[in-house]
Write an enzyme that holds these catalytic residues in place. Sequence first.
Site, mmCIF file in Angstrom:
data_model
loop_
_atom_site.group_PDB
_atom_site.id
_atom_site.type_symbol
_atom_site.label_atom_id
_atom_site.label_comp_id
_atom_site.label_asym_id
_atom_site.label_seq_id
_atom_site.Cartn_x
_atom_site.Cartn_y
_atom_site.Cartn_z
ATOM 1 N N HIS A 1 9.296 -9.631 3.527
ATOM 2 C CA HIS A 1 9.966 -8.409 3.957
ATOM 3 C C HIS A 1 10.628 -8.638 5.315
ATOM 4 O O HIS A 1 9.956 -8.993 6.286
ATOM 5 C CB HIS A 1 8.957 -7.268 4.053
ATOM 6 C CG HIS A 1 8.310 -6.938 2.740
ATOM 7 N ND1 HIS A 1 7.305 -7.715 2.201
ATOM 8 C CD2 HIS A 1 8.545 -5.940 1.851
ATOM 9 C CE1 HIS A 1 6.938 -7.194 1.034
ATOM 10 N NE2 HIS A 1 7.666 -6.122 0.806
ATOM 11 N N HIS B 1 14.499 -3.626 3.280
ATOM 12 C CA HIS B 1 13.040 -3.604 3.265
ATOM 13 C C HIS B 1 12.445 -4.943 2.835
ATOM 14 O O HIS B 1 11.528 -5.455 3.475
ATOM 15 C CB HIS B 1 12.542 -2.500 2.330
ATOM 16 C CG HIS B 1 11.054 -2.429 2.208
ATOM 17 N ND1 HIS B 1 10.274 -1.688 3.072
ATOM 18 C CD2 HIS B 1 10.194 -3.018 1.330
ATOM 19 C CE1 HIS B 1 9.006 -1.827 2.726
ATOM 20 N NE2 HIS B 1 8.928 -2.620 1.665
ATOM 21 N N GLU C 1 -12.807 11.869 2.332
ATOM 22 C CA GLU C 1 -13.532 10.681 1.877
ATOM 23 C C GLU C 1 -12.743 9.391 2.087
ATOM 24 O O GLU C 1 -13.298 8.381 2.543
ATOM 25 C CB GLU C 1 -13.909 10.818 0.396
ATOM 26 C CG GLU C 1 -14.887 11.924 0.087
ATOM 27 C CD GLU C 1 -14.200 13.249 -0.214
ATOM 28 O OE1 GLU C 1 -14.902 14.198 -0.594
ATOM 29 O OE2 GLU C 1 -12.959 13.332 -0.058
#
Length: 660
Positions: free
Chosen positions: A28, A263, A409
């Site tokens: 990338h 990207h 969580e």
Amino acid sequence: MNFEALSRAATEARGLAMDAVQASQSGHLGLPLGCAEIGAVLYGYLLRHNPDQPRWINRDYFILSAGHGSMFLYAWLHLSGYDVSIEDIKNFRQLHSKTPGHPEFFETPGVECTTGPLGQGVGNAVGVAMAAKMAAAHFNTSDHRIFDQHVFCLAGDGCLQEGVSSEASAFAAHFGLDNLILIYDSNAITLDAMAKQTQSEDTRKRYEAYGFDTQEIQVDDMQEFLDACNIAKERKNGKPQFLIIHTVAGKGIPEIEGTAKAHGEAGAKFVDAARKNLGLPEEHYFVSKETREYFAEHRKKLLVDFAQWEKTWKGWREKNPEKARALDNAIDKKVPQDLLEKIPAFPADAKLATRKAGGEVLQPIAKAMPNLISGSADLYGSTMNYIKESGDFTRDNPSGRNIRFGIREHGMCAILNGVSYHGIFRASGATFLVFSDYARPSIRLAALARLPNIYIFTHDSIGVGEDGPTHQPVETVSALRLIRHLDVIRPADPEETAGAFVAACERIDGPTLLSLTRQNVPMLNEIDVKLRREGVRRGGYVAKEESAPVDLIILSCGSELQHALAAAKELGTGTRVVSMPCMERFNRESEEYREKVLPKKCRKRVAIEAGVPEIWYQYVGLDGKVIGLHRFGLSAPGAEVMKEFGIDAQHVIDAARSLS
């Protein structure tokens, strides 16, 4: 700050990223090219660190949450003098290299966390920042401050879109982690498209709503970025800091810069022309003599700062020998050899849930291990893992050992990873077992990075009862057992629970998950107390010996072991019962021990567990049978649900008698 030197370094860091991605034909480019000036300011001036001692306990942390941009980090570690050579850069993404596709903990000196799945690094950074606050509260004195570190985290739109970062960010703001500086690489793109196609929020206002201080700047102005970082460092106002940096993804490659194509590796085919436009020579992997000299001088300054800290460190150790001993033990992850002996035996007539037994076992363990912390996702009253007389961690009491994570969580488990990466406190956290599905990505990364986390997960089966299928784990335990390097321990009674907690504490090369019951279970007094406790450490053991040549083996764990023992009484003198609380531990035992417990000559085998049966076939083989569940649960009293699904001794007896 020497802008000329750092601008040159930024250009050369871009060149390293271009060359590495082009050579590997993968990777990338967007972040390494767009954020080069950020790296120049951090690694070339601002960060307090020591390349010679990457794990120095009072270093500033830099965490690359956007781990796909790993060449950004590798380039700056190389330039800074870490043990990341130019050959390592050339081996980017190659077999057994120090420069894997995404940063991995302990694979590369200077990499603080295993990041790749987006948003995880934000949660890790929050955990590191919390641990740093706790370390300062536990070990600093009025005369000596040995902990005063900052945590920098670089994240992009992908990280901030992932829900885990939202959970962690809300936690960081509520608990006043003002040593956290979250840098938002706002480049207006995501992998598939421009960011505006998937988001329209005002991210700055969102973070202000959490309780962050925010600043917004352009990356091209290194002075402005430095000023913003200094302001963020100096603000001791109980607010984490959020720096929005407007960058240009893929900067330096005109064909793709500022677009979604920047990207990934799409710009690699334009690298040769781009390098020339940047003023880089034809030589690939080029670093100028001037840049080498600049970082060599900067390293000397870092070592001067480190020497000053070492002086403080030595003075602190001399004046605080008990604190120094405690800190040494914490860093070395030492566990008292007699830890199991510190836990009183349970009354023979006790009848309590293993979650309740776990709460009792935890108290003497916590006294013996002052570095152990215990968090819960808003369920202390149910998970029963509150450390008594130790207080809550709050912005006003950072020495508290109980962490109220709220209903978060996934964020909790990412934050626990950060605590373990920091390396001083033993991290543990609790929720209902079925909600491990919300936390599984963070648990998997803990296993991948070999972090010694302890998960205290309760309500472990259809025995949950009236709450019904949404809260009754069926496939959950087996699914967790499939995560490599994660030990899943499902103890059968309070004494096995004592052994399970100690086994979890003693394991420092990976995480352990304790799977505990909501419903009461009987004391299995027909098994010796010592055998129950120590057998857990080996994962599996012979709970009931046969009194004639063995011709049947019944295996079980958790609340179902009682049924295996009851069935054995009806099945003859050649019946052996094996308790298998932790398959992973048992499978690591020697072949000799495993053969002693499960002799191959005895192929007549039955297993019983209130969960999916498939994983048990590794022990019962094609000739054996497994009593388990083939559907989700039911809403009814737990004992009735167990009976409805045939989780009882009679079904074990019937299965055994059906075997030839």
